[in-house]
Write a protein that holds these residues in place. Sequence first.
Motif, PDB file in Angstrom:
ATOM      1  N   ARG A   1       0.835  -1.092  -0.236  1.00  0.00           N
ATOM      2  CA  ARG A   1       0.146   0.111   0.206  1.00  0.00           C
ATOM      3  C   ARG A   1       0.780   1.010   0.078  1.00  0.00           C
ATOM      4  NH1 ARG A   1      -3.957  -1.334  -2.259  1.00  0.00           N
ATOM      5  NH2 ARG A   1      -4.908   0.571  -1.292  1.00  0.00           N
ATOM      6  N   ILE A   2       0.579   2.371  -0.287  1.00  0.00           N
ATOM      7  CA  ILE A   2       1.272   3.686  -1.389  1.00  0.00           C
ATOM      8  C   ILE A   2       1.687   3.998   0.241  1.00  0.00           C
ATOM      9  CG2 ILE A   2       1.258   5.777  -1.676  1.00  0.00           C
ATOM     10  CD1 ILE A   2       2.136   3.542  -3.585  1.00  0.00           C
ATOM     11  N   PRO A   3       0.360   4.566   1.108  1.00  0.00           N
ATOM     12  CA  PRO A   3       1.062   4.733   2.552  1.00  0.00           C
ATOM     13  C   PRO A   3       1.927   4.580   3.319  1.00  0.00           C
ATOM     14  CG  PRO A   3      -1.476   4.870   2.673  1.00  0.00           C
ATOM     15  CD  PRO A   3      -1.225   4.477   1.669  1.00  0.00           C
ATOM     16  N   SER A   4       1.666   3.388   3.011  1.00  0.00           N
ATOM     17  CA  SER A   4       3.378   2.401   3.795  1.00  0.00           C
ATOM     18  C   SER A   4       4.737   2.380   3.272  1.00  0.00           C
ATOM     19  CB  SER A   4       2.728   1.206   4.627  1.00  0.00           C
ATOM     20  OG  SER A   4       1.733   0.460   3.228  1.00  0.00           O
ATOM     21  N   ALA A   5       4.354   2.319   2.229  1.00  0.00           N
ATOM     22  CA  ALA A   5       5.623   2.091   1.081  1.00  0.00           C
ATOM     23  C   ALA A   5       6.700   3.430   1.620  1.00  0.00           C
ATOM     24  CB  ALA A   5       5.553   1.849  -0.538  1.00  0.00           C
ATOM     25  N   ASN A   7       6.452   5.648   3.612  1.00  0.00           N
ATOM     26  CA  ASN A   7       7.220   5.641   5.399  1.00  0.00           C
ATOM     27  C   ASN A   7       7.984   4.500   5.358  1.00  0.00           C
ATOM     28  OD1 ASN A   7       5.511   8.375   6.115  1.00  0.00           O
ATOM     29  ND2 ASN A   7       3.494   7.557   5.392  1.00  0.00           N
ATOM     30  N   ASN A   8       8.140   3.400   4.848  1.00  0.00           N
ATOM     31  CA  ASN A   8       8.456   2.750   5.346  1.00  0.00           C
ATOM     32  C   ASN A   8       8.763   1.770   6.281  1.00  0.00           C
ATOM     33  OD1 ASN A   8      11.135   1.312   4.973  1.00  0.00           O
ATOM     34  ND2 ASN A   8      12.601   1.785   6.425  1.00  0.00           N
ATOM     35  N   ASP A  32     -15.038   0.444   1.107  1.00  0.00           N
ATOM     36  CA  ASP A  32     -14.008   1.159   1.828  1.00  0.00           C
ATOM     37  C   ASP A  32     -13.662  -0.648   3.233  1.00  0.00           C
ATOM     38  OD1 ASP A  32     -14.664   3.684   1.240  1.00  0.00           O
ATOM     39  OD2 ASP A  32     -16.513   3.902   2.662  1.00  0.00           O
ATOM     40  N   THR A  33     -12.165  -0.065   3.814  1.00  0.00           N
ATOM     41  CA  THR A  33     -12.057  -1.058   4.556  1.00  0.00           C
ATOM     42  C   THR A  33     -10.886  -0.438   5.313  1.00  0.00           C
ATOM     43  OG1 THR A  33      -9.798  -1.424   2.884  1.00  0.00           O
ATOM     44  CG2 THR A  33     -11.903  -3.119   2.848  1.00  0.00           C
ATOM     45  N   VAL A  34     -10.443  -1.498   6.652  1.00  0.00           N
ATOM     46  CA  VAL A  34      -9.608  -0.660   7.497  1.00  0.00           C
ATOM     47  C   VAL A  34      -8.952  -1.586   7.981  1.00  0.00           C
ATOM     48  CG1 VAL A  34      -9.155   0.653   9.704  1.00  0.00           C
ATOM     49  CG2 VAL A  34     -11.198   1.033   8.252  1.00  0.00           C
ATOM     50  N   GLY A  35      -6.836  -1.059   7.598  1.00  0.00           N
ATOM     51  CA  GLY A  35      -6.220  -1.922   7.580  1.00  0.00           C
ATOM     52  C   GLY A  35      -5.015  -1.728   8.594  1.00  0.00           C
ATOM     53  N   PRO A  36      -3.991  -2.270   9.778  1.00  0.00           N
ATOM     54  CA  PRO A  36      -2.979  -2.410   9.574  1.00  0.00           C
ATOM     55  C   PRO A  36      -1.529  -1.677   9.596  1.00  0.00           C
ATOM     56  CG  PRO A  36      -3.064  -4.102  10.237  1.00  0.00           C
ATOM     57  CD  PRO A  36      -4.594  -3.900   9.151  1.00  0.00           C
ATOM     58  N   LEU A  37      -1.198  -0.264   9.378  1.00  0.00           N
ATOM     59  CA  LEU A  37       0.478   0.224   9.397  1.00  0.00           C
ATOM     60  C   LEU A  37       0.737  -0.440  10.532  1.00  0.00           C
ATOM     61  CD1 LEU A  37      -0.588   3.299   8.106  1.00  0.00           C
ATOM     62  CD2 LEU A  37       0.007   1.226   6.446  1.00  0.00           C
ATOM     63  N   ALA A  38       2.606  -1.120   9.761  1.00  0.00           N
ATOM     64  CA  ALA A  38       3.008  -1.650  11.026  1.00  0.00           C
ATOM     65  C   ALA A  38       4.449  -1.475  10.487  1.00  0.00           C
ATOM     66  CB  ALA A  38       2.907  -2.431  11.877  1.00  0.00           C
ATOM     67  N   ARG A  39       5.455  -0.883  11.124  1.00  0.00           N
ATOM     68  CA  ARG A  39       7.311  -1.432  11.342  1.00  0.00           C
ATOM     69  C   ARG A  39       7.651  -2.964  10.723  1.00  0.00           C
ATOM     70  NH1 ARG A  39      10.419   3.222  12.360  1.00  0.00           N
ATOM     71  NH2 ARG A  39       8.807   3.818  13.947  1.00  0.00           N
ATOM     72  N   THR A  40       7.082  -3.610  11.001  1.00  0.00           N
ATOM     73  CA  THR A  40       6.729  -5.299  10.475  1.00  0.00           C
ATOM     74  C   THR A  40       6.067  -6.174   9.735  1.00  0.00           C
ATOM     75  OG1 THR A  40       7.338  -6.257  12.118  1.00  0.00           O
ATOM     76  CG2 THR A  40       9.051  -5.573  12.208  1.00  0.00           C
ATOM     77  N   VAL A  41       5.969  -7.257   9.054  1.00  0.00           N
ATOM     78  CA  VAL A  41       4.808  -7.858   8.768  1.00  0.00           C
ATOM     79  C   VAL A  41       4.437  -8.982  10.113  1.00  0.00           C
ATOM     80  CG1 VAL A  41       4.127  -9.976   6.877  1.00  0.00           C
ATOM     81  CG2 VAL A  41       5.606  -8.205   6.487  1.00  0.00           C
TER      82      VAL A  41
END
Length: 86
Positions: A1-5, A7-8, A32-41
């Motif tokens: 996903r673009i926002p995560s990519a 922001n590393n 519409d969906t909501v998903g997590p963003l984090a530093r690791t998979v």
Amino acid sequence: RIPSALNNLAGLKPTLGRVSVGGCLPLCPELDTVGPLARTVERVARMLAVVRDPHAGPVKPGPKLARHAEFDVDAALAASPRGLVL
């Protein structure tokens, strides 16, 4: 996903109905969906296991939007990717 990519980070857009969108501003109910963003998979997988809503059904039930089976995050993280084909 673009926002995560950009922001590393690792990110996941879950299947429609996997996570409740209650409290979110609706833009397109069928997308519409909501998903997590984090530093690791691993953290993304663990966050999804916490925020997923087993009672949140799809917007319009149908063959492509069926209810989801239980997700075992520990088994998924321990499984080897060998033999998987994308």
